[in-house]
Design a protein around this motif. Sequence first.
Motif, PDB file in Angstrom:
ATOM      1  N   VAL A 159       2.881  80.473  18.508  1.00 35.44           N
ATOM      2  CA  VAL A 159       3.620  80.030  19.687  1.00 35.44           C
ATOM      3  C   VAL A 159       4.964  79.470  19.253  1.00 35.44           C
ATOM      4  N   ALA A 160       6.016  79.840  19.988  1.00 34.96           N
ATOM      5  CA  ALA A 160       7.346  79.270  19.800  1.00 34.96           C
ATOM      6  C   ALA A 160       7.590  78.296  20.942  1.00 34.96           C
ATOM      7  N   LEU A 161       8.109  77.115  20.621  1.00 33.76           N
ATOM      8  CA  LEU A 161       8.294  76.062  21.615  1.00 33.76           C
ATOM      9  C   LEU A 161       9.758  75.674  21.723  1.00 33.76           C
ATOM     10  N   GLU A 162      10.229  75.514  22.951  1.00 40.02           N
ATOM     11  CA  GLU A 162      11.526  74.916  23.238  1.00 40.02           C
ATOM     12  C   GLU A 162      11.223  73.661  24.047  1.00 40.02           C
ATOM     13  N   VAL A 163      11.214  72.531  23.361  1.00 39.45           N
ATOM     14  CA  VAL A 163      10.666  71.299  23.934  1.00 39.45           C
ATOM     15  C   VAL A 163      11.746  70.496  24.649  1.00 39.45           C
ATOM     16  N   VAL A 164      11.407  70.062  25.856  1.00 37.23           N
ATOM     17  CA  VAL A 164      12.232  69.073  26.548  1.00 37.23           C
ATOM     18  C   VAL A 164      11.808  67.711  26.017  1.00 37.23           C
ATOM     19  N   HIS A 165      12.682  67.071  25.257  1.00 37.78           N
ATOM     20  CA  HIS A 165      12.319  65.841  24.564  1.00 37.78           C
ATOM     21  C   HIS A 165      12.191  64.671  25.533  1.00 37.78           C
ATOM     22  N   ASP A 166      11.131  63.887  25.364  1.00 39.28           N
ATOM     23  CA  ASP A 166      10.893  62.705  26.187  1.00 39.28           C
ATOM     24  C   ASP A 166      10.155  61.684  25.328  1.00 39.28           C
ATOM     25  N   PRO A 167      10.875  60.690  24.770  1.00 31.90           N
ATOM     26  CA  PRO A 167      10.224  59.723  23.877  1.00 31.90           C
ATOM     27  C   PRO A 167       9.120  58.917  24.550  1.00 31.90           C
ATOM     28  N   LYS A 168       9.151  58.801  25.883  1.00 29.83           N
ATOM     29  CA  LYS A 168       8.102  58.074  26.597  1.00 29.83           C
ATOM     30  C   LYS A 168       6.876  58.937  26.841  1.00 29.83           C
ATOM     31  N   ARG A 169       7.019  60.222  26.571  1.00 27.52           N
ATOM     32  CA  ARG A 169       5.912  61.161  26.779  1.00 27.52           C
ATOM     33  C   ARG A 169       5.940  62.194  25.657  1.00 27.52           C
ATOM     34  N   PRO A 170       5.622  61.775  24.433  1.00 26.90           N
ATOM     35  CA  PRO A 170       5.770  62.665  23.276  1.00 26.90           C
ATOM     36  C   PRO A 170       4.897  63.910  23.384  1.00 26.90           C
ATOM     37  N   LEU A 171       5.399  64.985  22.779  1.00 24.53           N
ATOM     38  CA  LEU A 171       4.640  66.234  22.729  1.00 24.53           C
ATOM     39  C   LEU A 171       4.089  66.419  21.323  1.00 24.53           C
ATOM     40  N   SER A 172       2.797  66.662  21.254  1.00 28.02           N
ATOM     41  CA  SER A 172       2.155  66.930  19.966  1.00 28.02           C
ATOM     42  C   SER A 172       1.338  68.209  20.077  1.00 28.02           C
ATOM     43  N   LEU A 173       1.251  68.927  18.967  1.00 32.09           N
ATOM     44  CA  LEU A 173       0.474  70.155  18.915  1.00 32.09           C
ATOM     45  C   LEU A 173      -0.505  70.050  17.762  1.00 32.09           C
ATOM     46  N   GLN A 174      -1.789  70.170  18.064  1.00 27.70           N
ATOM     47  CA  GLN A 174      -2.810  70.136  17.019  1.00 27.70           C
ATOM     48  C   GLN A 174      -3.148  71.567  16.621  1.00 27.70           C
ATOM     49  N   ALA A 175      -3.138  71.817  15.318  1.00 26.47           N
ATOM     50  CA  ALA A 175      -3.494  73.119  14.774  1.00 26.47           C
ATOM     51  C   ALA A 175      -4.405  72.889  13.580  1.00 26.47           C
ATOM     52  N   GLY A 176      -5.687  73.070  13.777  1.00 28.45           N
ATOM     53  CA  GLY A 176      -6.631  72.793  12.699  1.00 28.45           C
ATOM     54  C   GLY A 176      -6.642  71.321  12.353  1.00 28.45           C
ATOM     55  N   GLN A 178      -4.100  69.600  11.227  1.00 32.44           N
ATOM     56  CA  GLN A 178      -2.742  69.071  11.243  1.00 32.44           C
ATOM     57  C   GLN A 178      -2.270  68.842  12.684  1.00 32.44           C
ATOM     58  N   THR A 179      -1.461  67.793  12.861  1.00 29.91           N
ATOM     59  CA  THR A 179      -0.817  67.524  14.139  1.00 29.91           C
ATOM     60  C   THR A 179       0.692  67.598  13.942  1.00 29.91           C
ATOM     61  N   ILE A 180       1.354  68.394  14.785  1.00 36.06           N
ATOM     62  CA  ILE A 180       2.809  68.537  14.729  1.00 36.06           C
ATOM     63  C   ILE A 180       3.390  67.814  15.930  1.00 36.06           C
ATOM     64  N   THR A 181       4.293  66.880  15.692  1.00 35.21           N
ATOM     65  CA  THR A 181       4.858  66.067  16.765  1.00 35.21           C
ATOM     66  C   THR A 181       6.344  66.370  16.915  1.00 35.21           C
ATOM     67  N   ASP A 182       6.753  66.631  18.154  1.00 32.53           N
ATOM     68  CA  ASP A 182       8.150  66.932  18.445  1.00 32.53           C
ATOM     69  C   ASP A 182       9.032  65.695  18.308  1.00 32.53           C
ATOM     70  N   ILE A 183      10.208  65.899  17.711  1.00 33.22           N
ATOM     71  CA  ILE A 183      11.233  64.845  17.688  1.00 33.22           C
ATOM     72  C   ILE A 183      12.513  65.439  18.299  1.00 33.22           C
ATOM     73  N   LEU A 210      -4.838  64.949  10.253  1.00 29.03           N
ATOM     74  CA  LEU A 210      -5.664  64.118  11.126  1.00 29.03           C
ATOM     75  C   LEU A 210      -6.378  63.018  10.354  1.00 29.03           C
ATOM     76  N   SER A 211      -6.609  63.255   9.052  1.00 21.77           N
ATOM     77  CA  SER A 211      -7.347  62.287   8.243  1.00 21.77           C
ATOM     78  C   SER A 211      -6.440  61.377   7.424  1.00 21.77           C
ATOM     79  N   ALA A 212      -5.112  61.540   7.556  1.00 23.29           N
ATOM     80  CA  ALA A 212      -4.176  60.753   6.750  1.00 23.29           C
ATOM     81  C   ALA A 212      -3.455  59.725   7.610  1.00 23.29           C
ATOM     82  N   PRO A 213      -2.998  58.627   7.010  1.00 19.62           N
ATOM     83  CA  PRO A 213      -2.245  57.624   7.767  1.00 19.62           C
ATOM     84  C   PRO A 213      -0.905  58.166   8.235  1.00 19.62           C
ATOM     85  N   ALA A 214      -0.391  57.607   9.321  1.00 18.74           N
ATOM     86  CA  ALA A 214       0.875  58.083   9.889  1.00 18.74           C
ATOM     87  C   ALA A 214       2.022  57.988   8.887  1.00 18.74           C
ATOM     88  N   ALA A 215       1.949  57.034   7.984  1.00 19.15           N
ATOM     89  CA  ALA A 215       3.027  56.834   7.022  1.00 19.15           C
ATOM     90  C   ALA A 215       3.173  58.015   6.063  1.00 19.15           C
TER      91      ALA A 215
END
Length: 323
Positions: A159-176, A178-183, A210-215
Motif C-alpha cells: 500500500v502507498a499512503l499519502e497521509v493528511v498529517h494530524d498530530p492530535k490524531r496520529p496515523l499508524s500502520l501495523q505490519a507484522g 513492526q508499527t510504522i507511524t506517520d510524521i 511491537l516488543s521494543a521500547p519507543a526510544a
Amino acid sequence: MDATQDRLEIEAEAAQWLVRINAPDVSEADIVALTEWLEASDAHVSAFDTAERIWQQAEDMAPPVADVIDIGAYAARPKTRSLPSRWPMWSAAGLAAATIAALIFVGLPKPATLYETQKGEQRDITLADGTRLHLNSATRLAVRLQPGARRLTLEDGEVALEVVHDPKRPLSLQAGDQTITDIGTEFVVLRHGGDLRVTVREGEVAMNSLSAPAASRTTLQAGQQATHTQGHDGVTVTSVDTKAAYMWQTGRAIYRDQALSEVVSDLNRYMKKPLVVDARSGQLKVSAVLKLESDAAIVNALEAFLPVDAQELPDRIELHYRK
C-alpha cells in the motif's frame, strides 16, 4: 407503519446489529446475516453507517478487531430483495437509544473496515480524513478511524499512503511485528512472505518493533528505505531511488541484479497461476523492467530476458533452464 416509525425500526435494528457483530461470541452466521440485512436496503446501510458514526464519536482508543465489514461495498451492490423484520415490535426509538447508550457505557471496539484487492487488481481509496491509500495487487488492509487515532493493519500486500498529517490524531500502520507511524509523509509499505519494506518519498516515518521500547524506534527520511524480516531483530536502512518502489502504480515492476528466485516470489503477487522455478534457473540474475499486464506478458518477458523456457501446467507455470 408510517415512514417515521419505519425509520425508527430500522435504526433500532442497526443498533442491535452493531452490538451483535462486536460480541465476543460473534459467529460466521452472524456476519452472513448482517451482510444479507445490509444488502436488503439502502436504508439499512445508511442506518448502520449512522450508528457506527455515533459509536466512533463516543469511543476512546481500543485495539482493532479481526471481524470486519466494508459498508461501502454493500452500498454499491444492487438490491434484489427485502428481508422481514427479525425482532418483535418494541418501541423503536427507546430501543435504539438504549442500545447506543449501552455501547457508550461498555466501550466496545468499533469494527475496522477491510479493503482488499485480488491478484492483478489495484484500488484507490480516500479516507474520511482525506488520507489517500493506493492498494497494489493481492493486498489486505484493515482501517480503523477513531477520534484520537487512525490505525491501519497491513495483513499482506502493498500500500502507498499519502497521509493528511494530524498530530492530535496520529496515523499508524501495523505490519507484522513492526508499527510504522506517520510524521507527515508519503510512503509505501510492502509486506510479503515475512519480509517488510518501507520506502519514504516525502516527509518522515518512524518504525518500531511491537516488543521494543519507543526510544529504540527507527526514523526514516525522504529517500530512505527500511527492510526487516519478521521474527528477527533490527531494521536495515538504505538510501534509494524511490521511483522504483512506486513503479507498480504505472503497471511495471523493476528488478536490479536480483536472483530469479526472489523475482519469482515477488511476481507471484500478480500471477493468477504461480510461477515455480528450478534450482539452477533460480540463481540467474535479473535486471529488467517488466510489464504487469498479464501472466502471459510476464512469462514472455522472462523468456526473452533469460535463458529459461516456460511450461504451463493446470495449477502453475514452471520455469526451466534452457539447455
